[in-house]
Design a protein around this motif. Structure first.
Motif, PDB file in Angstrom:
ATOM      1  N   GLU A 171       0.859  -1.194   0.000  1.00  0.00           N
ATOM      2  CA  GLU A 171       0.000   0.000   0.000  1.00  0.00           C
ATOM      3  C   GLU A 171       0.899   1.251   0.000  1.00  0.00           C
ATOM      4  OE1 GLU A 171      -3.616  -0.150   2.542  1.00  0.00           O
ATOM      5  OE2 GLU A 171      -2.659  -1.893   3.466  1.00  0.00           O
ATOM      6  N   PRO A 172       0.324   2.436  -0.262  1.00  0.00           N
ATOM      7  CA  PRO A 172       1.140   3.654  -0.196  1.00  0.00           C
ATOM      8  C   PRO A 172       1.788   3.797   1.187  1.00  0.00           C
ATOM      9  CG  PRO A 172      -0.986   4.129  -1.196  1.00  0.00           C
ATOM     10  CD  PRO A 172      -1.064   2.719  -0.695  1.00  0.00           C
ATOM     11  N   ALA A 173       3.038   4.235   1.204  1.00  0.00           N
ATOM     12  CA  ALA A 173       3.734   4.453   2.479  1.00  0.00           C
ATOM     13  C   ALA A 173       3.034   5.574   3.242  1.00  0.00           C
ATOM     14  CB  ALA A 173       5.191   4.813   2.209  1.00  0.00           C
ATOM     15  N   THR A 174       3.104   5.505   4.567  1.00  0.00           N
ATOM     16  CA  THR A 174       2.349   6.478   5.364  1.00  0.00           C
ATOM     17  C   THR A 174       3.187   7.682   5.790  1.00  0.00           C
ATOM     18  OG1 THR A 174       2.906   5.253   7.362  1.00  0.00           O
ATOM     19  CG2 THR A 174       0.788   4.728   6.312  1.00  0.00           C
ATOM     20  N   GLY A 175       4.479   7.652   5.460  1.00  0.00           N
ATOM     21  CA  GLY A 175       5.320   8.792   5.837  1.00  0.00           C
ATOM     22  C   GLY A 175       6.049   8.578   7.152  1.00  0.00           C
ATOM     23  N   ASP A 176       5.924   7.361   7.726  1.00  0.00           N
ATOM     24  CA  ASP A 176       6.628   7.093   8.989  1.00  0.00           C
ATOM     25  C   ASP A 176       8.020   6.493   8.751  1.00  0.00           C
ATOM     26  OD1 ASP A 176       6.023   4.566   8.117  1.00  0.00           O
ATOM     27  OD2 ASP A 176       4.948   3.921   9.920  1.00  0.00           O
TER      28      ASP A 176
END
Ligand code: COA
Length: 330
Positions: A171-176
């Motif tokens: 899935e798209p990375a969440t920025g963490d």
């Protein structure tokens, strides 16, 4: 660490057939020995599907586990990409059979024939689709029923291969900071005839001759493949690390393709990785081609060797020749 992930693995599942085939089982009918197999390959046993166990069924089991972990339902999936060279049928793609089994009717589905790097190629497709805005929930798989394309009378290959499936939701990375930091893919088709199936394709369709010559099974020039594998995996590891801006000291676990313990040791040595930080499970599963790395990751997670935030280096090589490597933060 410089790379920013676009996509991340949010769930992983694996499946292997129940039937265990040991080296002693081959000793009964092949001119081989447990000692030779263990010393030359590191393999002690492998999982082999029964005649009624399909690749799609193995994929289904692995997929449902991955989907449960990611909290993704069948209708959420928009793409299914299956890396395999042992599809249940030549037509259609086994990914389509899996799509039907899952009831994932919103998902496009296709197979990728990239041999052992099949799952790494699938990850690259998933990352690319997500980057292009074409997909948001991709079911990637590496799965093989190699026993169906292995000549059980050829001691040079019979003892090596096993069956299994690994599935991962991307899935798209969440920025963490978690996700895929780099992917390297490559191929050299000039070396195709060192590891191939000569007959049964459109160049030499199935016929009595093909079956009598047993040319519908894998043929391999083991020693040449060995050398090429060591070189390609060393180079691919270096490239993936450089692309990710990650040093080998920052890698928590190296998860190499499980084809031969000596290839794994040579790859680790080149990278400067102690074997204590290298995942090895070839002893239990043999070479399961595209399933090999997800099976190894699954076991490492179970054993607590991979935790949230662990940095992994994945590297693989196979028929084509093809190769691939990934650096990711779990
Ligand atoms: N049992 C006993 N002897 C065997 C054997 C077996 N199962 N398989 C091969 N041998 C013999 C060979 O016939 C050869 O005998 P010879 O010297 O009388 O000709 C001898 O062992 C050595 O063969 P060789 O091919 O040089 O062995 P090796 O050390 O290279 O090991 C492989 C063979 C196949 C295990 C190894 O080359 C290998 O792992 N290659 C790469 C496999 C791979 O990565 N494949 C897929 C990529 S995904």
């Amino acid at each position: 660490m410089s790379a920013t992930p676009i996509a991340a693995i949010t769930g992983l599942g694996t499946a292997v057939p129940e039937r265990v085939v040991t080296n002693a089982d081959y000793e009964k009918y092949l001119d081989t020995s447990d000692q030779w197999i263990v010393e030359r390959t590191g393999i002690r046993e492998r999982r082999i599907a029964g005649p009624h166990e399909s690749l799609a069924a193995l994929c289904y089991t692995a997929s449902t586990k991955a989907m449960a972990e990611a909290g993704v339902g069948p209708l959420d999936l928009d793409t299914i990409v299956l890396g395999t060279v042992s599809a249940d049928r030549r037509l259609p793609a086994t990914a389509c059979d899996l799509q039907a089994l899952l009831g994932a009717r919103n998902a496009a589905a296709f197979d990728i024939a990239a041999a052992c790097p099949g799952w790494i190629y699938s990850l690259a497709v998933a990352e690319g689709f997500i980057a292009a805005g074409r997909a948001r929930k991709v079911l990637t798989l590496g799965a093989e029923k190699l026993s169906s394309i292995t000549d059980m009378k050829d001691r040079g290959t019979a003892v090596l291969f096993g069956d299994g499936a690994g599935a991962a939701i991307v899935e798209p990375a969440t920025g963490d900071g978690r996700g895929i930091l780099s992917i390297v893919l490559g191929a050299d088709g000039n070396l195709a005839d060192l590891l191939y199936i000569p007959g049964g394709g459109s160049a030499d369709p199935v016929s009595l001759k093909v079956v009598e010559e047993r040319s519908h099974f894998i043929r391999m020039a083991g020693r040449e493949v060995f050398k090429a594998a060591v070189l390609a995996m060393a180079r691919a590891s270096d490239e993936a690390l450089a692309k990710a801006g990650v040093t080998i000291d920052e890698v928590d676990l190296m998860v190499p393709h499980q084809a031969n313990l000596r290839i794994i040791e040579a790859t680790a040595k080149h990278a400067g990785m102690p074997m204590s930080k290298v995942m090895v499970n070839i002893d239990r599963f043999g070479n399961t081609s595209a399933a090999s790395i997800p099976l190894a990751i699954g076991q490492a997670v179970e054993e607590g060797r991979i935790k949230r935030g662990s940095v992994l280096l994945l590297v693989t090589f196979g028929a084509g020749f093809t190769w691939g490597s990934v650096v990711l933060r779990w």
